[in-house]
Design a protein around this motif. Sequence first.
Motif, PDB file in Angstrom:
ATOM      1  N   ASN A   1       0.817  -1.220   0.000  1.00  7.19           N
ATOM      2  CA  ASN A   1       0.000   0.000   0.000  1.00  7.19           C
ATOM      3  C   ASN A   1       0.846   1.264   0.000  1.00  7.19           C
ATOM      4  O   ASN A   1       0.511   2.255  -0.643  1.00  7.19           O
ATOM      5  CB  ASN A   1      -0.964  -0.009   1.198  1.00  7.19           C
ATOM      6  CG  ASN A   1      -2.015  -1.099   1.013  1.00  7.19           C
ATOM      7  OD1 ASN A   1      -2.324  -1.485  -0.123  1.00  7.19           O
ATOM      8  ND2 ASN A   1      -2.534  -1.637   2.110  1.00  7.19           N
ATOM      9  N   LYS A   2       1.946   1.193   0.729  1.00  4.21           N
ATOM     10  CA  LYS A   2       2.838   2.359   0.779  1.00  4.21           C
ATOM     11  C   LYS A   2       3.396   2.673  -0.616  1.00  4.21           C
ATOM     12  O   LYS A   2       3.397   3.820  -1.073  1.00  4.21           O
ATOM     13  CB  LYS A   2       4.013   2.063   1.717  1.00  4.21           C
ATOM     14  CG  LYS A   2       3.992   2.913   2.988  1.00  4.21           C
ATOM     15  CD  LYS A   2       5.078   2.451   3.892  1.00  4.21           C
ATOM     16  CE  LYS A   2       6.013   3.593   4.268  1.00  4.21           C
ATOM     17  NZ  LYS A   2       7.010   3.115   5.241  1.00  4.21           N
TER      18      LYS A   2
ATOM     19  N   ASP B   1       1.230   5.879  -7.325  1.00  2.00           N
ATOM     20  CA  ASP B   1      -0.020   6.377  -7.930  1.00  2.00           C
ATOM     21  C   ASP B   1      -0.030   7.911  -7.969  1.00  2.00           C
ATOM     22  O   ASP B   1      -0.382   8.524  -8.981  1.00  2.00           O
ATOM     23  CB  ASP B   1      -1.246   5.888  -7.139  1.00  2.00           C
ATOM     24  CG  ASP B   1      -1.536   4.402  -7.392  1.00  2.00           C
ATOM     25  OD1 ASP B   1      -0.815   3.799  -8.211  1.00  2.00           O
ATOM     26  OD2 ASP B   1      -2.462   3.851  -6.760  1.00  2.00           O
TER      27      ASP B   1
ATOM     28  N   LYS C   1       2.167   1.698  -3.424  1.00  2.00           N
ATOM     29  CA  LYS C   1       1.054   2.048  -4.316  1.00  2.00           C
ATOM     30  C   LYS C   1       0.728   3.539  -4.199  1.00  2.00           C
ATOM     31  O   LYS C   1       0.611   4.251  -5.203  1.00  2.00           O
ATOM     32  CB  LYS C   1      -0.179   1.194  -3.979  1.00  2.00           C
ATOM     33  CG  LYS C   1      -1.411   1.513  -4.820  1.00  2.00           C
ATOM     34  CD  LYS C   1      -2.515   0.505  -4.521  1.00  2.00           C
ATOM     35  CE  LYS C   1      -3.882   0.997  -4.969  1.00  2.00           C
ATOM     36  NZ  LYS C   1      -3.951   1.521  -6.328  1.00  2.00           N
ATOM     37  N   GLU C   2       0.622   3.983  -2.950  1.00  2.00           N
ATOM     38  CA  GLU C   2       0.258   5.385  -2.730  1.00  2.00           C
ATOM     39  C   GLU C   2       1.294   6.302  -3.373  1.00  2.00           C
ATOM     40  O   GLU C   2       0.967   7.215  -4.143  1.00  2.00           O
ATOM     41  CB  GLU C   2       0.152   5.646  -1.233  1.00  2.00           C
ATOM     42  CG  GLU C   2      -0.556   6.963  -0.941  1.00  2.00           C
ATOM     43  CD  GLU C   2      -0.537   7.293   0.543  1.00  2.00           C
ATOM     44  OE1 GLU C   2      -0.349   6.363   1.375  1.00  2.00           O
ATOM     45  OE2 GLU C   2      -0.691   8.480   0.853  1.00  2.00           O
ATOM     46  N   LYS C   3       2.536   6.011  -3.085  1.00  2.00           N
ATOM     47  CA  LYS C   3       3.623   6.863  -3.585  1.00  2.00           C
ATOM     48  C   LYS C   3       3.610   6.917  -5.120  1.00  2.00           C
ATOM     49  O   LYS C   3       3.685   7.994  -5.739  1.00  2.00           O
ATOM     50  CB  LYS C   3       4.954   6.289  -3.079  1.00  2.00           C
ATOM     51  CG  LYS C   3       6.173   7.048  -3.526  1.00  2.00           C
ATOM     52  CD  LYS C   3       7.443   6.390  -2.977  1.00  2.00           C
ATOM     53  CE  LYS C   3       8.603   6.660  -3.914  1.00  2.00           C
ATOM     54  NZ  LYS C   3       9.750   5.823  -3.674  1.00  2.00           N
TER      55      LYS C   3
END
Lengths: 304, 278
Positions: free
Chosen positions: B261-262, B268, B264-266
């Motif tokens: 998730n980390k 995205d 992905k966030e970065k």
Amino acid sequence: MEKNVRETIKEIIRRHLKLKQGKVFGQCLTAVGWVGGTLPEMYEKDGMVEVSMADVAGGGFAVGAALMNSRPIYVIRYQGFNWYNAPMIVNYACKSKEIWKKPCPVFVRSIAMEGGIGPVAGSSHHSLYYRMPGVKICSPMTPKEYKSIYKKFMREDDVFYVSEHRGSYNNKKELKNVLVKKPDIVLFAISITRFEAIKALNILIKQNIKISLHHILWIKPLKIESKFIKNLKESKYGGLILDDDYENGIAKSIANELNIKSGKPIYTLGLKEKSAGFYPTKDNLPPNKNEIIKKINKIINEKK
Amino acid sequence: MSKEYLKEVLKKISICRNFELNVFNAVKKNNIKFPVYLSAGQESISASLATIIKKKKIKPLIFAQHRCHSTYLSFGGNIRKLIYELLGSKKGCAYGMGGSASIQSREINMFGHDGHMGTQAPIAVGACFQSKKPTIVFLGDASAEEDYVLASLGWASTKKLPILFIVEDNNLSILTEKKVRRNWDIHSVAKSFKMKAFNISDNPLEIKKKSKYFFREPILLNINTNRLFWHSGAGIDSDKTFDRYKSLRKIFGAQGNTIHNKAKEKIDILWKKMLERQ
Ligand SMILES: Cc1ncc(C[n+]2csc(CCOP(=O)(O)OP(=O)(O)O)c2C)c(N)n1
Ligand SMILES: [Mg+2]
């Protein structure tokens, strides 16, 4: 004592290996003959590198070495072997500077010879590289010319295709352009045809045919003295390109360029449109003095 | 010890995977209009090698072919520059000339590829011969069939170069399977060229086991892996394909999800910003 082309190349290579820590790659370099006597007797420890007989990969090895800023000299003992050696040189080394801003200078020593060697590898194949961007092509036939193109290679960062001819190796003389006013025809000669062009010119003078002669050292980018373009414009019958490759290549391309610049018809004479056999009567040799004279007479007679 | 290693690898894969998913979407939405070669499914190879090599404090020369985003990212290539490149910008890692297949990075010694599959092998061998620097060359199972690749194995072995041949064996040449193309194995061929060679899976632990041989002598690893997406462009051939990333994430449970998730966030956000700026 004055050096001939063979000794000049040998000296350049010796210095390239000794002083510039460069490398020479190629097949069968250190065997008998040392590539027509153009290599100093040095070995892998000195930078003279025998590659395997895998021609396509061999071209790639030289390209990889060039990526490491080593300015390799790659020896191709017969120009026809370029059909195998060229792929990575033209598709990688020649494009690297443009695509990746990473120069990849290789000095390709591509050697022509002909006469009794059959259909495979003889004559010049510089047209093979000519159509691709990112390559510089020259064909030095004299000691001074050879020195000048090597110096230029070391100054610049491009791939050089150096179209040599074994027939020039004994030559010590510089070859001068001949400019006559209002000539009948201007000859533009490449590689080994330059020597025959001089012979033809001397015979034609005696027949009262006025010929100018421009030696082409730099094929790509093409270097022609501007006064010869003027000379071509004032010529009676136009120009004739002589080459040691098939006409459907460099010769016709240069003819087109000169035609546009001068408005004159430009003819070509090179290898015949056929394969070379081994037997003398079946061979395919570059235009000799008689063929050049015959062609010039034909051009003149057709126009008369 | 191996857990730490796996975690590092997982982190790298998560960056690569999320990157590739963004490229996938950008292609779908027509923000990228040229062929892209997604490395999703195969990331653990580069991620493992980069992790191992960082630990060894080696900065190798890297020669890859068209499917190379994960190699670029795992070894530390600049993400922004790769996005710029995929968007055709002059600020791209190949100045907007390289697209997806011909990317490079000076910072990590990664050289561009000319699009002719397998040419990277002789070029890498020449570079390694000249410089004697540790060198990694990535091949596909298909490019490994090129005659000049075979000749490169032969010469690298003859010259005992510090080079590592990595065959990313996804069993496919576009969509043609290996068994249709040949009845031999590249690791057996390499062995007959007198090189050390192994046929292994893309499990990071298996790759690590072989690292003791790296750069001491020429070696070849044929690494069996799986391509998740189409050969070129954004599409899925089969949803039954084994996904190494998923299986690694499972080992780490909730921590695996956090890592994902980390990343992905970065990534995205980065893609979103750069697409908006276009
Ligand atoms: C010299 C050459 N021949 C054919 C192609 C066309 N081509 C592009 S990718 C590809 C398949 C490559 O397969 P592989 O090496 O296994 O890599 P993968 O795509 O599976 O990652 C082919 C045949 C090419 N690019 N270059
Ligand atoms: Mg494949």
